[in-house]
Design a protein around this motif. Structure first.
Motif, short mmCIF file in Angstrom:
data_model
loop_
_atom_site.label_atom_id
_atom_site.label_comp_id
_atom_site.label_asym_id
_atom_site.label_seq_id
_atom_site.Cartn_x
_atom_site.Cartn_y
_atom_site.Cartn_z
N GLY A 1 1.01 -1.33 0.17
CA GLY A 1 -0.03 -0.03 -0.09
C GLY A 1 0.73 1.32 -0.07
N PHE A 2 2.01 1.10 0.07
CA PHE A 2 2.86 2.45 0.07
C PHE A 2 3.93 2.16 -1.08
N GLY A 3 3.76 2.76 -2.23
CA GLY A 3 4.58 2.45 -3.27
C GLY A 3 3.94 0.92 -4.05
N ASP A 4 4.62 0.52 -4.99
CA ASP A 4 4.20 -0.68 -5.64
C ASP A 4 5.30 -1.84 -5.37
N ASP A 5 6.29 -1.81 -4.28
CA ASP A 5 7.44 -2.72 -4.48
C ASP A 5 7.09 -4.03 -4.41
N ILE A 6 5.98 -4.55 -3.67
CA ILE A 6 5.53 -5.82 -3.63
C ILE A 6 4.83 -6.39 -5.10
N GLU A 7 3.90 -5.39 -5.47
CA GLU A 7 3.26 -5.52 -6.94
C GLU A 7 4.38 -5.86 -7.93
N ARG A 8 5.52 -5.24 -7.73
CA ARG A 8 6.35 -5.13 -8.95
C ARG A 8 7.27 -6.61 -8.72
N GLY A 9 7.13 -7.42 -7.72
CA GLY A 9 7.70 -8.59 -7.56
C GLY A 9 8.94 -8.48 -6.84
N TRP A 10 9.26 -7.46 -6.07
CA TRP A 10 10.52 -7.15 -5.54
C TRP A 10 10.58 -7.80 -4.16
N GLY A 11 9.58 -8.20 -3.71
CA GLY A 11 9.46 -9.18 -2.44
C GLY A 11 8.06 -9.43 -2.07
N THR A 12 7.90 -10.44 -1.19
CA THR A 12 6.68 -10.96 -0.72
C THR A 12 6.07 -10.09 0.54
N ARG A 13 7.14 -9.59 1.14
CA ARG A 13 6.66 -8.73 2.40
C ARG A 13 7.59 -7.80 2.43
N ARG A 14 7.30 -6.60 3.58
CA ARG A 14 8.21 -5.34 3.65
C ARG A 14 9.21 -5.91 4.48
N THR A 15 10.38 -5.11 4.07
CA THR A 15 11.56 -5.45 4.89
C THR A 15 11.63 -4.91 6.22
N VAL A 16 12.11 -5.51 7.37
CA VAL A 16 12.02 -5.01 8.80
C VAL A 16 13.47 -4.73 9.38
N ALA A 17 13.72 -4.38 10.31
CA ALA A 17 15.09 -3.89 11.08
C ALA A 17 15.63 -5.37 11.03
N ARG A 18 14.90 -6.39 11.74
CA ARG A 18 15.49 -7.60 11.86
C ARG A 18 16.14 -8.37 10.68
N ASP A 19 15.86 -7.93 9.45
CA ASP A 19 16.54 -8.38 8.44
C ASP A 19 18.00 -8.02 8.04
N HIS A 20 18.32 -6.64 8.86
CA HIS A 20 19.62 -6.09 8.62
C HIS A 20 20.61 -6.16 9.88
N ILE A 21 20.15 -7.17 10.87
CA ILE A 21 20.97 -6.94 12.10
C ILE A 21 22.53 -7.68 11.96
N TYR A 22 22.97 -8.14 10.99
CA TYR A 22 24.15 -8.47 10.61
C TYR A 22 24.87 -7.54 9.50
N ASP A 23 24.13 -6.56 8.94
CA ASP A 23 24.64 -5.63 8.03
C ASP A 23 25.25 -4.41 8.63
N SER A 24 26.70 -4.48 8.36
CA SER A 24 27.61 -3.22 8.95
C SER A 24 28.38 -2.62 7.89
N PRO A 25 27.93 -1.70 7.16
CA PRO A 25 26.73 -0.92 7.24
C PRO A 25 25.55 -1.51 6.68
N PRO A 26 24.28 -1.23 7.05
CA PRO A 26 23.50 -1.67 6.02
C PRO A 26 23.42 -0.96 4.79
N LEU A 27 23.00 -1.67 3.74
CA LEU A 27 22.86 -1.17 2.40
C LEU A 27 21.72 -0.78 1.82
N LEU A 28 21.05 0.06 2.81
CA LEU A 28 19.51 0.33 2.22
C LEU A 28 19.49 0.89 0.93
N GLY A 29 20.25 2.02 0.94
CA GLY A 29 20.16 2.84 -0.59
C GLY A 29 18.96 3.74 -0.32
N THR A 30 19.12 4.62 -1.32
CA THR A 30 18.31 5.84 -1.44
C THR A 30 17.77 6.18 -2.83
#
Lengths: 70, 202, 482
Positions: free
Chosen positions: B76-105
């Motif tokens: 419901g915020f953008g169409d990331d899921i409709e585009r097939g970029w994922g099946t669910r939103r990503t959350v903080a837990r997905d990145h606990i081992y990422d240093s630095p996290p590569l979220l991107g802008t």
């Protein structure tokens, strides 16, 4: 303990000391009592209000006219 | 006391306050997040190791982050899921081992949070890195020919040479991925954030 | 007219000349370095821009790949051009407003040289694959210690002048400078420790990243830029600022709200909703300081727009101040979730960032250098024609840049939020706008070259000697004061 904590808290302490120093100094010297005239404090007798202090080289305007020079 | 108290303490406190609000509190709230362990003992997420960690280094060194995000926005915020970029939103837990996290802008290119799910073929990734126009006509992604070396075919045809679609072969040469190219692909093939998490109800 | 000056022993012009002269070496060093990095950063900007629409351009060498050239462009512009021009201006403003000679001249010149080495070393590190991919903090961890160390000298000089001031009143510009000089080192050290020192982990690093990156603009460039405008606008016009009360209100609301705004860069990201909401609230509250500044500057200028033809400084700072208003309102709006849903991840954000760092801050710094340099050398600028080329090249370049990428970014965002449009079609739609950016970049580059020639001639003393040493060309305006 991660040595980085020392850096972080060191910076925080430095800021604290600076702020306290500034504060003590400010109180002693009685700052901020003449807000009203503040806007005029950047002018003086030789660059008074009413004097324009910047011009194109040669005192020219963009159109090439020469302005009066004081 | 006069106004000076307000001014000096204020200057300092304003920034300390935002530091507390935007950095310290999140750290307290999120810093303790733990990985999930399934009934069969598999852990999610896992820290990057070996070729994956090496590939993450290539991803960072060559600045992939400036065109690719790694985050899926909520339904419901953008169409990331409709585009097939994922099946669910990503959350903080997905990145606990990422240093630095590569979220991107920036999304000059598509999101890569689940590229491993979308594109499992190793050869596809290698061709795409060698020259993105082979797999994606019209793409403005830079080519990374320096991650490959060219070997004259009369010398040998290495077992790991790229197999090109018709018309894209390099005459007289076979193209062999370097270790860094393979590591980068190993990293891309590890980008899978489809594992269910309790934060996102199914 | 003014108690503080009339009690001074020396006549006003004499102390002004003395203060300006004391700034000469450090400020010239910072300005010349800044202009060098401006040219260097411009070359990288053009490279990166061309690579966006013509990906085959110079793509054979790894050190010239887009993902390395782009961060070097950003870092040389931020830490090279912007910060060094900013520090030079800050030192001069502090000396003038405090009416004391610039202290620590030798350490500052050495610091400037080390700063150049830092930017050069950091840039080489990124180009050779040692960048960190943490936006606005791409230089490897080690370089941050160098910058932090130099900053101690800048901070010390600034505080020494501030506490030795010979003026009773603390002018509004000094509040902004005081804030900038205290805030920036704190932000920089904290962000480096938390991210590169890995004190924080996971997405908290991302929150720290944008708390920092947004504050570089908000609590470093913005206060220096506004301090400059609040001094030069009344000085050039010869009329006091319209409302002094509003200017101080603006300072405090900026201090309170701007530093909360950063997390709006992570709307929709994997962070708790409250954290993003705080960022949005902070961004929207920025309407207050921005409105105070806009009203104040406009009312001060009112009735005097004709002077834009007379003064190069005024042209640049007025354009800069106008950009500040636009970019800030734009920033508040684009933090809102409905707007952000479209504009986030697109070239719209790039246009916005350039309007802030270039349209506002860089323009103000150009204006400042036009005002300050003749007072350091006692020489006139050598060519009105080159000044005009500089102004129109950069002004038109910025306009084309902003319009092209803003429009292109909105189209890109709308297309990306429509799953029926294939991603490669989204890319194709943006192509004309990416070309428009290269065109804009060429215009800006022409302006920068004109400016660099002027600066070179200024500091090699090629200009005509000014009538009085270290005093500027002065035009008397009949009825200038009202």
């Amino acid at each position: 303990m991660n040595p980085i904590y020392a850096v972080v808290w060191g910076v925080v302490a430095l800021f604290g000391v600076t702020a306290v120093y500034g504060l003590v100094w400010a109180i002693r010297s009685g700052q901020m009592r003449d807000f009203g005239r503040g806007a005029l404090s950047i002018f003086d007798d030789e660059e008074p209000v009413g004097m324009v202090t910047d011009a194109f080289p040669g005192g020219q305007t963009a159109d090439g006219e020469t302005g009066d020079r004081s | 006391m006069n106004r000076a108290v307000f001014l000096y303490v204020g200057v300092l406190l304003t920034v300390l306050l935002s530091f507390t609000g935007l950095v310290s509190i999140p750290e307290k709230q999120l810093g303790g997040l733990q990985p999930l362990v399934d009934a069969d003992g598999t852990q999610y997420p896992v820290p990057p190791t070996g070729m994956v960690a090496e590939g993450r280094g290539v991803y960072i060194a060559d600045g992939c982050i400036y065109c690719h995000s790694q985050q899926v926005r909520p339904e419901g915020f953008g169409d990331d899921i409709e585009r097939g970029w994922g099946t669910r939103r990503t959350v903080a837990r997905d990145h606990i081992y990422d240093s630095p996290p590569l979220l991107g802008t920036m999304r000059t290119g598509p999101d890569l949070a689940n590229i491993a799910v979308r594109q499992p073929s190793e050869n596809w990734h290698l061709l795409h890195l060698y020259n993105p126009r082979i797999t994606s006509p019209g793409s403005n992604m830079p080519a990374f020919p320096f991650l490959f070396r060219k070997v004259p075919v009369e010398v040998q045809v290495p077992h790991d040479a790229l197999s090109f679609p018709p018309g894209w072969e390099v005459p007289g040469y076979s193209v062999v991925p370097s270790r860094r190219a393979k590591a980068l692909v190993a990293y891309l093939k590890s980008l899978d954030h489809s594992h269910p998490v309790p934060e996102v109800p199914q | 007219m003014n108690a503080a000056t009339s009690s001074d022993a020396a006549p006003a012009a004499a102390w002004r000349a003395e203060v300006d002269a004391s700034c000469a070496y450090p400020v010239v060093a910072f300005f010349v370095s800044a202009v060098f990095w401006l040219l260097f950063g411009t070359v990288l900007a053009l490279l990166a821009s061309i690579k966006m629409h013509t990906p085959g351009f110079l793509s054979g060498a790894e050190w010239l790949t887009f993902g390395r050239v782009r961060p070097v462009h950003l870092n040389t512009m931020i830490y090279g051009w912007g910060s060094m021009a900013g520090v030079g201006t800050l030192l001069w403003l502090q000396a003038r407003l405090s009416r004391v000679r610039l202290p620590l001249q030798l350490p500052l010149v050495v610091g400037c040289a080390l700063w150049d080495l830092g930017v050069a070393g950091g840039s080489i590190a990124i180009l050779t694959g040692h960048g960190t991919s943490v936006e606005w903090l791409e230089f490897p961890y080690g370089w941050s210690f160098l910058f932090a160390g130099i900053f101690v000298v800048v901070m010390a000089a600034s505080l020494m002048m501030f506490s030795a001031r010979r003026v009773g009143h603390v002018y509004v510009s000094q509040w902004y400078l005081f804030g900038a000089v205290l805030w920036f080192p704190f932000l920089y050290v904290m962000a480096n420790a938390l991210i590169h020192g890995a004190l924080a982990r996971g997405v908290v690093q991302a929150a720290t990243n944008w708390w920092f990156a947004h504050n570089v603009l908000g609590l470093w460039f913005t206060p220096i830029g506004l301090a400059t405008v609040y001094y030069l606008l009344p000085k050039v016009l010869g009329r006091p600022i319209h409302s002094y009360y509003l200017s101080l209100l603006g300072f405090w609301t900026l201090a309170l709200f701007y530093n909360w705004a950063g997390t709006h860069h992570l709307v929709g990201g994997p962070l708790p909703a409250w954290l993003i909401t705080v960022g949005i609230v902070g961004s929207v509250m920025m309407f207050i300081p921005v409105t105070t500044v806009a009203v104040n500057h406009h009312m001060t200028m009112k009735g005097h727009f004709a002077l834009l033809k007379v003064s190069p400084t005024l042209r640049f700072i007025v354009l800069g101040a106008m950009s500040y208003t636009v970019v800030s309102f734009q920033g508040s709006l684009q933090s809102l979730r409905t707007v952000n849903e479209v504009t986030h991840f697109t070239h719209y954000t790039i246009a916005h960032a350039h309007l802030g760092v270039y349209g506002f801050f860089t323009m103000v710094m150009f204006g400042a250098i036009y005002y300050i340099a003749p007072r350091l050398t006692g020489r006139e600028w050598s060519s009105p024609r080159l000044i005009k080329i500089h102004f129109w090249g950069t002004a038109l370049g910025m306009a084309v840049y902003w319009i092209g990428l803003t429009w292109g970014g909105i189209l890109q965002g709308l297309a990306m939020d429509n799953p029926d449009v294939a991603f490669l079609d989204v890319v194709r739609h943006t192509m004309p706008y990416l070309w428009s950016r290269t065109f804009a970049g060429v215009l800006m580059a022409v302006g920068h070259v004109a400016f660099a020639i002027l600066v070179w001639r200024m500091f090699t003393l090629k200009g005509r000697r000014l009538p009085e040493p270290a005093s500027a060309p002065v035009v008397a305006m009949a009825g200038g004061a009202q």
